[in-house]
Design a protein around this motif. Structure first.
Motif, short mmCIF file in Angstrom:
data_model
loop_
_atom_site.label_atom_id
_atom_site.label_comp_id
_atom_site.label_asym_id
_atom_site.label_seq_id
_atom_site.Cartn_x
_atom_site.Cartn_y
_atom_site.Cartn_z
N PHE A 2 26.37 34.19 89.29
CA PHE A 2 24.99 34.12 88.83
C PHE A 2 24.08 34.15 90.05
N ALA A 28 29.26 30.07 82.76
CA ALA A 28 28.39 31.25 82.65
C ALA A 28 28.79 32.20 81.52
N ASN A 31 26.86 32.37 78.19
CA ASN A 31 25.53 32.95 78.07
C ASN A 31 25.50 34.07 77.04
N ARG A 207 19.80 33.60 86.71
CA ARG A 207 20.25 34.74 85.90
C ARG A 207 21.75 34.90 86.07
N ASP A 208 22.42 35.43 85.05
CA ASP A 208 23.87 35.60 85.14
C ASP A 208 24.21 36.87 85.92
N MET A 214 19.82 33.01 82.30
CA MET A 214 20.82 32.05 81.84
C MET A 214 20.20 31.12 80.80
#
Length: 627
Positions: A2, A28, A31, A207-208, A214
């Motif tokens: 991420f 993660a 998500n 953010r992933d 995320m």
């Protein structure tokens, strides 16, 4: 992997620890699943509007989506729930509020935690959601302050000693006696609870691997649990979360999988993390036993909030021209659909699981603050106590307060009874008929008038302004009562702004009939709430805010966040397509003080919603190419 926004890891190494980063990496993959259930939520909403159908119960012969649990088995209690841990057995009063202040030093910001843990509340729900501002990196300040307090860092202890003295001075003047005899011992009294953001919100900083924002639920839960679970366990405390905005048992199942995966990653037994679920959504009220079953060993209880739930009913029935709410002041917990909602919750928690375990019911929010004239405070406190007495009689094991000063005013209601809780109190089992479904949208005669519209509009505008300033929990009252100390300020959070605009949207787009005449606006009883009337009221209420003193409306906000709050409110109310969440339009403008830019962002959001049925939930400043 991420990606974290630039410089934040350097600024918050105590929050983004190696252990936290490893856990985020492990979680993660959730998500994608969260985004799928949120897409499904929006599709259900769209289908209801298109087919004009109300929410109903699940087919008892089916399995709960995303699980192998049979719906009828869940309703019959054929699942293994949780044994209530010792520190949750007595939760007469839970306070709520954030652990941080906007744009404040650690020593100033962490005072919020000190007030909470010295308040005498049995538990305190430190908010990462509706009451926590999200400007700049405030969500990380919130996590940092909680970690410092739970680990009893010297910075926190120094502040706590100062705050204890201030609280005792207030208690002597208001209650006639001190409330804190040993401040260090008092810090261990209150159970620490954390409310993560719901599945419908994205984190503003992560953010992933695919560049997708995320889910805030993953981030909030991971940061709080990983940073604090060992210290909590060493102190003999449970790890407790509040889960907000769940609409279906399938969504609860995603939460359950997320929690179980985190427990596995940390080598904790399944069910170590305990959760309360806020019943804030109409759809959830149709699936209470199913949600309990899916959360299994994690689940300890339900909370019955007011504002969010009203908003969810309004949104779920937006398609029905005949469903029009009255003045917000009329929609109490004893009103029509609210009364039936509360009744279903108390039946659900007092239905035993396969081992005979029951769950807790935590009553709703007391928003009053004992600050004002002697007459105003006396009347409001009597009302607060009466509300607590009603909930206790109905079966609640405790309730919420929004301000620490209310703890010793309301807690005696349960102290007098003396029972730790009301687990297992006998109520009829839940039934699942059409009559039950209809009762959950039951309207009853109540006023709908210009005074009510003014109150809706004034507080909604003020709330949007406070949000932009970083205060998602704010003491507010309608502008007509500024300077009137007989009318107390109420602690308002995100939900109060949402429901006010939802009701105004209803009144305008469903051509609500006003029940009372109004001389000032030259309105007769039986008149329709029109667009021209709304715009006239908007001008008048906005002008009152511009003329207000700095006590009620920050002078600096009148040329920055207040005009943006007006733009958001008006676009929300006037749009033919009802936005599902007011917070979306506020979030997309966080840290923005430019009205022209705000208009572009609002237009971008509404275009995406109307054209693609897609909410914009990520931080546009993290992804500037979006607009």
């Amino acid at each position: 992997m991420f990606k974290i926004r630039p410089h934040l890891q350097d600024q918050y190494p105590d929050v983004y620890t190696p252990e936290v980063l490893a856990a985020l990496t492990a979680l993660a993959p959730f998500n994608k699943r969260i985004k799928e259930v949120m897409d499904a939520r929006m599709k259900r909403r769209s289908t209801r509007y298109q087919t004009q159908t109300q929410i109903n119960f699940l087919d008892p012969s089916t399995t709960i989506p995303g699980t192998s649990i049979n719906v009828q088995d869940a309703r019959d209690g054929k699942f293994e729930g949780a044994v209530i841990p010792p520190d949750l057995q007595r939760q007469w009063i839970q306070g709520t509020g954030p652990a941080a202040k906007p744009n404040a030093s650690i020593e100033n910001s962490i005072r919020n935690v000190a007030y909470a843990l010295l308040s005498g509340a049995d538990g305190w729900m430190f908010d990462g959601e509706d009451a926590l501002g999200q400007v700049t990196s405030m969500s990380l300040d919130n996590q940092r302050n909680l970690k410092l307090a739970i680990h009893k860092d010297p910075i926190f202890l120094k502040v706590a000693e100062q705050v204890a003295n201030e609280m005792n001075r207030w208690a002597e003047s208001f209650l006639g006696h001190q409330t804190i005899t040993n401040w260090q011992e008092q810090l261990t009294f209150t159970t620490k609870i954390f409310r993560a953001r719901g599945l419908h919100l994205d984190d503003r900083h992560i953010r992933d691997a695919d560049g997708v924002a995320m889910a805030a639920s993953i981030v909030d839960t991971t940061l709080y649990v990983v940073n604090n679970y060992q210290a909590l366990q060493q102190a003999g405390s449970s790890i407790v979360l509040y889960l907000p905005k769940i609409q279906t048992a399938e969504e609860a199942g995603v939460w359950n999988e997320l929690l179980s995966a985190l427990e596995s990653h940390l080598n904790l037994m399944v069910g170590t993390i305990k959760v309360y679920v806020l019943v804030e959504q109409l759809e959830a009220t149709h699936q209470l036993m199913e949600i309990r079953a899916v959360l299994g060993k994690h689940f300890v209880g339900y909370n019955t909030g007011r504002w969010d739930y009203i908003n969810s009913v309004s949104d779920a029935m937006a398609w029905d021209k005949d469903f029009v709410n009255p003045n917000i002041e009329s929609i109490t917990m004893t009103y029509g659909y609210m009364r039936n909602y509360e009744d279903r919750v108390r039946r659900a928690v007092n239905t035993p699981d396969i081992n005979g375990n029951f769950a807790l019911w935590q009553g709703g929010m007391e928003p009053n603050i004992p600050v004002g004239s002697e007459a105003g405070v006396s009347a409001s406190m009597a009302k607060a106590v009466a509300g607590a007495e009603r909930e206790q009689r109905e079966g609640a094991s405790g309730k919420w307060v929004a301000h620490w000063k209310m703890v010793h005013i309301v807690r005696p209601v349960w102290e007098k009874v003396g029972e730790a809780n009301q687990l297992g109190r006998t109520f009829p089992r839940l039934s699942y008929t059409q009559q039950d479904a209809d009762a959950l949208i039951l309207l009853e005669p109540a006023p709908r008038d210009i005074r009510g519209a003014r109150n809706l509009l004034s507080v909604a505008l003020q709330y949007g302004n406070a949000f932009g300033q970083g205060m998602q929990a704010a003491a507010l009252k309608p502008a007509d009562f500024f300077g009137n100390d007989d009318i107390l300020y109420l602690m308002e959070d995100m939900a109060t702004g949402e429901i006010r605009l939802s009701i105004l949207w209803e009144w305008l787009h469903k051509q609500a009939v006003l029940t009372e005449a109004d001389e000032e606006m030259n309105i007769e009883a039986g008149s329709v709430f029109s667009e021209s009337l709304y715009k006239a009221l908007l001008e008048q209420e906005y002008d009152k805010l511009l003329k207000a003193t700095n006590k009620d409306v920050f002078e600096t906000s009148k040329t920055t966040t207040l005009p943006i709050a007006r733009e958001i409110a008006s676009d929300y109310v006037l749009s033919q397509e009802k936005a599902p969440w007011f917070i979306d339009l506020l979030n997309i403008n966080l840290n923005n003080m430019d009205l022209a830019e705000a208009k572009d962002r609002i237009q971008f959001f509404m275009y995406s919603l109307i054209r693609n049925g897609r909410r914009i939930t990520e931080n546009v400043d993290f992804s500037p190419s979006l607009i």
